[in-house]
Design a protein around this motif. Sequence first.
Motif, short mmCIF file in Angstrom:
data_model
loop_
_atom_site.label_atom_id
_atom_site.label_comp_id
_atom_site.label_asym_id
_atom_site.label_seq_id
_atom_site.Cartn_x
_atom_site.Cartn_y
_atom_site.Cartn_z
N GLY A 63 0.71 -0.81 0.01
CA GLY A 63 -0.06 -0.55 0.19
C GLY A 63 0.95 1.25 0.22
N GLY A 64 2.03 1.14 -0.75
CA GLY A 64 2.83 2.85 -0.51
C GLY A 64 3.50 2.94 0.31
N LYS A 65 3.96 1.52 1.55
CA LYS A 65 4.58 1.59 2.95
C LYS A 65 6.29 1.07 2.51
CE LYS A 65 0.83 1.15 6.03
NZ LYS A 65 0.25 1.71 6.05
N SER A 66 6.59 0.18 1.54
CA SER A 66 7.75 1.14 1.35
C SER A 66 7.91 -0.47 -0.14
CB SER A 66 8.17 -1.37 2.13
OG SER A 66 7.07 -2.50 2.17
N GLY A 67 9.21 -0.60 -0.38
CA GLY A 67 9.03 -1.11 -1.77
C GLY A 67 9.28 0.69 -2.91
N ILE A 68 9.01 0.47 -4.39
CA ILE A 68 8.95 1.28 -5.10
C ILE A 68 7.53 2.17 -5.31
CG2 ILE A 68 9.65 1.96 -7.64
CD1 ILE A 68 12.32 0.85 -6.54
N VAL A 69 7.53 3.25 -5.06
CA VAL A 69 5.63 3.18 -5.34
C VAL A 69 5.25 4.23 -7.03
CG1 VAL A 69 4.13 4.63 -3.72
CG2 VAL A 69 5.51 3.88 -3.27
N GLU A 70 4.08 3.57 -7.53
CA GLU A 70 4.04 4.78 -8.06
C GLU A 70 3.39 5.44 -7.54
OE1 GLU A 70 0.79 4.87 -11.95
OE2 GLU A 70 0.59 3.32 -10.82
N GLY A 71 4.20 6.93 -8.20
CA GLY A 71 3.85 8.37 -8.22
C GLY A 71 4.53 8.91 -6.78
N LEU A 72 5.58 8.06 -6.59
CA LEU A 72 6.80 9.02 -6.03
C LEU A 72 8.23 8.67 -7.11
CD1 LEU A 72 7.29 10.47 -3.70
CD2 LEU A 72 7.80 8.18 -1.97
N HIS A 73 8.08 6.72 -6.51
CA HIS A 73 9.44 6.44 -7.61
C HIS A 73 9.24 6.92 -8.56
CE1 HIS A 73 9.38 4.71 -3.11
NE2 HIS A 73 10.78 6.08 -2.86
N TYR A 74 8.31 6.42 -8.96
CA TYR A 74 7.66 6.09 -11.10
C TYR A 74 6.26 6.53 -11.20
CZ TYR A 74 5.05 1.44 -10.07
OH TYR A 74 4.14 0.88 -9.57
N CYS A 75 6.82 7.01 -12.45
CA CYS A 75 4.92 6.41 -13.53
C CYS A 75 4.69 6.51 -14.12
CB CYS A 75 4.49 8.64 -13.24
SG CYS A 75 5.76 9.35 -14.97
N LYS A 76 3.40 6.29 -15.00
CA LYS A 76 3.52 5.32 -16.18
C LYS A 76 2.94 6.27 -17.50
CE LYS A 76 1.23 1.55 -13.27
NZ LYS A 76 0.00 1.20 -13.31
N VAL A 77 2.99 6.26 -17.80
CA VAL A 77 3.14 7.32 -19.54
C VAL A 77 1.39 6.57 -19.78
CG1 VAL A 77 3.76 7.67 -21.52
CG2 VAL A 77 5.39 6.59 -20.23
N TYR A 78 1.99 6.04 -19.73
CA TYR A 78 -0.27 5.37 -19.93
C TYR A 78 -0.52 4.27 -18.39
CZ TYR A 78 0.96 6.23 -25.07
OH TYR A 78 1.13 6.90 -25.86
N PRO A 79 -1.65 4.86 -18.50
CA PRO A 79 -2.31 4.42 -16.68
C PRO A 79 -2.79 2.99 -17.46
CG PRO A 79 -3.62 6.31 -17.72
CD PRO A 79 -2.34 6.05 -18.65
N GLU A 80 -2.34 2.66 -18.14
CA GLU A 80 -2.76 1.09 -18.44
C GLU A 80 -1.85 -0.05 -18.91
OE1 GLU A 80 -3.81 2.72 -22.29
OE2 GLU A 80 -4.74 2.90 -20.08
N GLU A 81 -0.56 0.76 -18.52
CA GLU A 81 0.42 -0.17 -19.09
C GLU A 81 1.08 -0.49 -17.89
OE1 GLU A 81 3.23 -1.48 -20.25
OE2 GLU A 81 2.49 0.68 -21.28
N LYS A 82 1.49 -2.40 -17.43
CA LYS A 82 1.81 -2.91 -17.14
C LYS A 82 2.75 -3.26 -17.29
CE LYS A 82 -2.70 -4.28 -15.68
NZ LYS A 82 -3.51 -3.35 -15.15
N ASN A 83 4.11 -3.08 -18.48
CA ASN A 83 5.52 -3.82 -18.93
C ASN A 83 6.22 -1.96 -17.91
OD1 ASN A 83 7.62 -4.18 -19.47
ND2 ASN A 83 7.16 -4.37 -21.78
N SER A 84 6.36 -3.14 -16.52
CA SER A 84 7.40 -2.31 -16.05
C SER A 84 8.59 -0.62 -16.67
CB SER A 84 8.63 -2.59 -14.80
OG SER A 84 9.04 -3.75 -15.43
N SER A 85 9.21 -1.78 -17.60
CA SER A 85 9.94 -1.33 -17.97
C SER A 85 9.60 -0.13 -19.26
CB SER A 85 10.76 -2.27 -19.46
OG SER A 85 9.50 -2.78 -20.38
N LYS A 86 8.76 0.19 -19.74
CA LYS A 86 7.90 1.75 -20.38
C LYS A 86 7.14 2.68 -18.95
CE LYS A 86 6.78 -1.02 -24.01
NZ LYS A 86 7.61 -0.80 -25.39
N PHE A 87 7.74 2.06 -17.97
CA PHE A 87 6.89 3.67 -16.84
C PHE A 87 8.79 3.96 -16.84
CE2 PHE A 87 5.59 -0.57 -14.02
CZ PHE A 87 4.95 0.00 -14.44
N LEU A 88 8.52 5.62 -16.44
CA LEU A 88 9.03 6.70 -16.24
C LEU A 88 9.86 6.62 -14.98
CD1 LEU A 88 8.38 8.91 -18.63
CD2 LEU A 88 9.92 7.37 -18.83
N TYR A 89 10.78 6.51 -14.03
CA TYR A 89 11.47 6.48 -12.85
C TYR A 89 12.25 8.03 -13.09
CZ TYR A 89 11.14 1.98 -14.05
OH TYR A 89 10.25 0.50 -13.97
#
Length: 105
Positions: A63-89
């Motif tokens: 729930g965002g308490k540990s690990g790498i968190v979306e919106g804090l550490h990375y974002c998705k170019v497209y909200p439905e994207e599931k491939n982490s190599s397409k994320f921006l870090y």
Amino acid sequence: MDFLKDLKEIKEILASIDVSLQMLANKSEKRTTCFVNKRTICHRLNIPAVTLDKLIHQGIVSGGKSGIVEGLHYCKVYPEEKNSSKFLYDPYAIFDAAWTNFKND
């Protein structure tokens, strides 16, 4: 084939240098000025891509308490994207979290 391998290695090194220069240029503000791809983050942290995927999964299940968190550490170019190599870090947030969680036993 060796030429292409060397070219790929040079590209990864230049990407890593670019991240370093971005971080040094904004050292006092620690404001995000660049986003990088998964390969660059893994290269900088010296971890395999699967480890980064595990940290993303940890961020989701915790729930965002540990690990790498979306919106804090990375974002998705497209909200439905599931491939982490397409994320921006965000290198600032990731390196800051890595140093904060580092334990010297």
